[in-house]
Design a protein around this motif. Structure first.
Motif, PDB file in Angstrom:
ATOM      1  N   ALA A 173       0.831  -1.205   0.000  1.00  0.00           N
ATOM      2  CA  ALA A 173       0.000   0.000   0.000  1.00  0.00           C
ATOM      3  C   ALA A 173       0.865   1.255   0.000  1.00  0.00           C
ATOM      4  N   SER A 174       1.954   1.230   0.763  1.00  0.00           N
ATOM      5  CA  SER A 174       2.850   2.379   0.829  1.00  0.00           C
ATOM      6  C   SER A 174       3.504   2.653  -0.522  1.00  0.00           C
ATOM      7  N   MET A 175       3.901   1.601  -1.232  1.00  0.00           N
ATOM      8  CA  MET A 175       4.519   1.772  -2.546  1.00  0.00           C
ATOM      9  C   MET A 175       3.522   2.327  -3.556  1.00  0.00           C
ATOM     10  N   LEU A 176       2.259   1.961  -3.409  1.00  0.00           N
ATOM     11  CA  LEU A 176       1.224   2.471  -4.316  1.00  0.00           C
ATOM     12  C   LEU A 176       0.916   3.942  -4.064  1.00  0.00           C
ATOM     13  N   GLU A 177       1.325   4.454  -2.912  1.00  0.00           N
ATOM     14  CA  GLU A 177       1.059   5.849  -2.580  1.00  0.00           C
ATOM     15  C   GLU A 177       2.008   6.821  -3.274  1.00  0.00           C
ATOM     16  N   GLN A 178       3.037   6.310  -3.924  1.00  0.00           N
ATOM     17  CA  GLN A 178       4.003   7.188  -4.579  1.00  0.00           C
ATOM     18  C   GLN A 178       3.415   7.691  -5.892  1.00  0.00           C
ATOM     19  N   PRO A 179       3.230   9.022  -6.040  1.00  0.00           N
ATOM     20  CA  PRO A 179       2.667   9.559  -7.293  1.00  0.00           C
ATOM     21  C   PRO A 179       3.508   9.134  -8.494  1.00  0.00           C
ATOM     22  N   GLY A 180       2.847   8.668  -9.522  1.00  0.00           N
ATOM     23  CA  GLY A 180       3.559   8.256 -10.727  1.00  0.00           C
ATOM     24  C   GLY A 180       4.268   6.929 -10.613  1.00  0.00           C
ATOM     25  N   ALA A 181       3.986   6.190  -9.534  1.00  0.00           N
ATOM     26  CA  ALA A 181       4.654   4.908  -9.351  1.00  0.00           C
ATOM     27  C   ALA A 181       4.290   3.951 -10.467  1.00  0.00           C
ATOM     28  N   GLY A 217     -19.497  10.764   0.749  1.00  0.00           N
ATOM     29  CA  GLY A 217     -18.451  11.484   1.468  1.00  0.00           C
ATOM     30  C   GLY A 217     -17.524  10.561   2.230  1.00  0.00           C
ATOM     31  N   ALA A 218     -18.067   9.511   2.840  1.00  0.00           N
ATOM     32  CA  ALA A 218     -17.248   8.578   3.614  1.00  0.00           C
ATOM     33  C   ALA A 218     -16.271   7.822   2.723  1.00  0.00           C
ATOM     34  N   VAL A 219     -16.735   7.404   1.534  1.00  0.00           N
ATOM     35  CA  VAL A 219     -15.852   6.668   0.620  1.00  0.00           C
ATOM     36  C   VAL A 219     -14.732   7.585   0.122  1.00  0.00           C
ATOM     37  N   LEU A 220     -15.059   8.826  -0.204  1.00  0.00           N
ATOM     38  CA  LEU A 220     -14.042   9.766  -0.671  1.00  0.00           C
ATOM     39  C   LEU A 220     -13.039  10.078   0.432  1.00  0.00           C
ATOM     40  N   GLN A 221     -13.519  10.207   1.654  1.00  0.00           N
ATOM     41  CA  GLN A 221     -12.622  10.483   2.775  1.00  0.00           C
ATOM     42  C   GLN A 221     -11.692   9.298   3.029  1.00  0.00           C
ATOM     43  N   PHE A 222     -12.228   8.083   2.925  1.00  0.00           N
ATOM     44  CA  PHE A 222     -11.399   6.894   3.081  1.00  0.00           C
ATOM     45  C   PHE A 222     -10.274   6.883   2.046  1.00  0.00           C
ATOM     46  N   ALA A 223     -10.618   7.187   0.798  1.00  0.00           N
ATOM     47  CA  ALA A 223      -9.620   7.195  -0.271  1.00  0.00           C
ATOM     48  C   ALA A 223      -8.570   8.274  -0.039  1.00  0.00           C
ATOM     49  N   GLU A 224      -8.998   9.437   0.429  1.00  0.00           N
ATOM     50  CA  GLU A 224      -8.042  10.528   0.660  1.00  0.00           C
ATOM     51  C   GLU A 224      -7.051  10.159   1.761  1.00  0.00           C
ATOM     52  N   ARG A 225      -7.518   9.418   2.752  1.00  0.00           N
ATOM     53  CA  ARG A 225      -6.642   9.010   3.849  1.00  0.00           C
ATOM     54  C   ARG A 225      -5.769   7.814   3.481  1.00  0.00           C
ATOM     55  N   ASN A 226      -6.133   7.115   2.416  1.00  0.00           N
ATOM     56  CA  ASN A 226      -5.396   5.921   1.985  1.00  0.00           C
ATOM     57  C   ASN A 226      -5.129   6.003   0.482  1.00  0.00           C
ATOM     58  N   PRO A 227      -4.200   6.857   0.065  1.00  0.00           N
ATOM     59  CA  PRO A 227      -3.975   7.085  -1.366  1.00  0.00           C
ATOM     60  C   PRO A 227      -3.674   5.805  -2.153  1.00  0.00           C
TER      61      PRO A 227
END
Length: 217
Positions: free
Chosen positions: A40-48, A114-124
């Motif tokens: 999950a952390s590796m997927l958070e890198q923009p442009g990965a 709103g809850a789904v969008l907030q979840f995604a924002e907290r877990n890029p």
């Protein structure tokens, strides 16, 4: 999910550093969790680019064989992330349904989005899985599972909105609820895609209240 363990401090006694400390054996399930957190952390890198098992193993400082002792394939690792997404999202949906029974269906539908969008924002990293960017070139069943998640969300939104359509005197409340649920789900997916493909710069919750007011009016 994406937090990494802190680095261990240097030993207070310099001499103790000469002898390697015995490696602690991870508790059952702990290594699996560490692997999913690293992915999950590796997927958070923009442009990965596509995450390979070699890169994942290097991130964890283990061999690829060590990964396969806990997961039969990389697809199974992604399934672990999808399990986390499903459990998190529908746990939030259940809480909204429980707390918002007196608020009305339109309120509940807006809070679900709103809850789904907030979840995604907290877990890029999870956002990239949800929109399918992280699943390109992976097993097709993974994308099918994400499609099923959004189908289930759309069904939930329809159930929220049908009573509101009935209360408004609609002659075809089921049809109207389905149309509005479809539009809300498309809006939700569009916001997630914009967030992931902007390198996480475009917040999915931007102007959310005003947007929902237009969609739910």
């Amino acid at each position: 999910m994406s937090e990494e363990a802190a680095s261990p401090p240097f030993p207070a006694d310099a001499d103790s550093a000469l002898e390697p400390a015995p490696r602690k054996r991870p508790r059952p399930g702990e290594r699996r969790t560490q692997i999913l957190q690293a992915l999950a952390s590796m997927l958070e890198q923009p442009g990965a680019e596509r995450v390979t098992t070699a890169a994942l193993a290097a991130r964890l400082e283990v061999s690829e064989a060590a990964l396969y002792r806990h997961f039969a394939s990389k697809a199974q690792m992604f399934e672990g992330l999808i399990d986390f997404i499903e459990q998190s999202v529908f746990s939030l949906v259940a809480q909204i349904a429980e707390r918002g029974a007196a608020e009305g269906g339109a309120w509940q539908a807006g809070r679900v989005v709103g809850a789904v969008l907030q979840f995604a924002e907290r877990n890029p990293g999870m956002a990239r899985v949800m929109v399918g960017d992280a699943l390109v070139f992976e097993h097709e069943r993974l994308q099918q599972r994400m499609n099923q998640l959004f189908d289930r969300l759309e069904s939930t939104l329809r159930q929220c909105l049908r009573p509101a359509e009935e209360a408004a005197g609609s002659a075809t409340p089921t049809v109207h609820a389905q149309v509005r649920a479809s539009v809300l789900c498309a809006f939700l997916q569009g916001r997630l895609q914009r967030y992931a493909r902007s390198g996480f710069r475009k917040a999915p919750g931007e102007h959310l209240e005003a947007s929902l007011a237009l969609l739910l009016s």
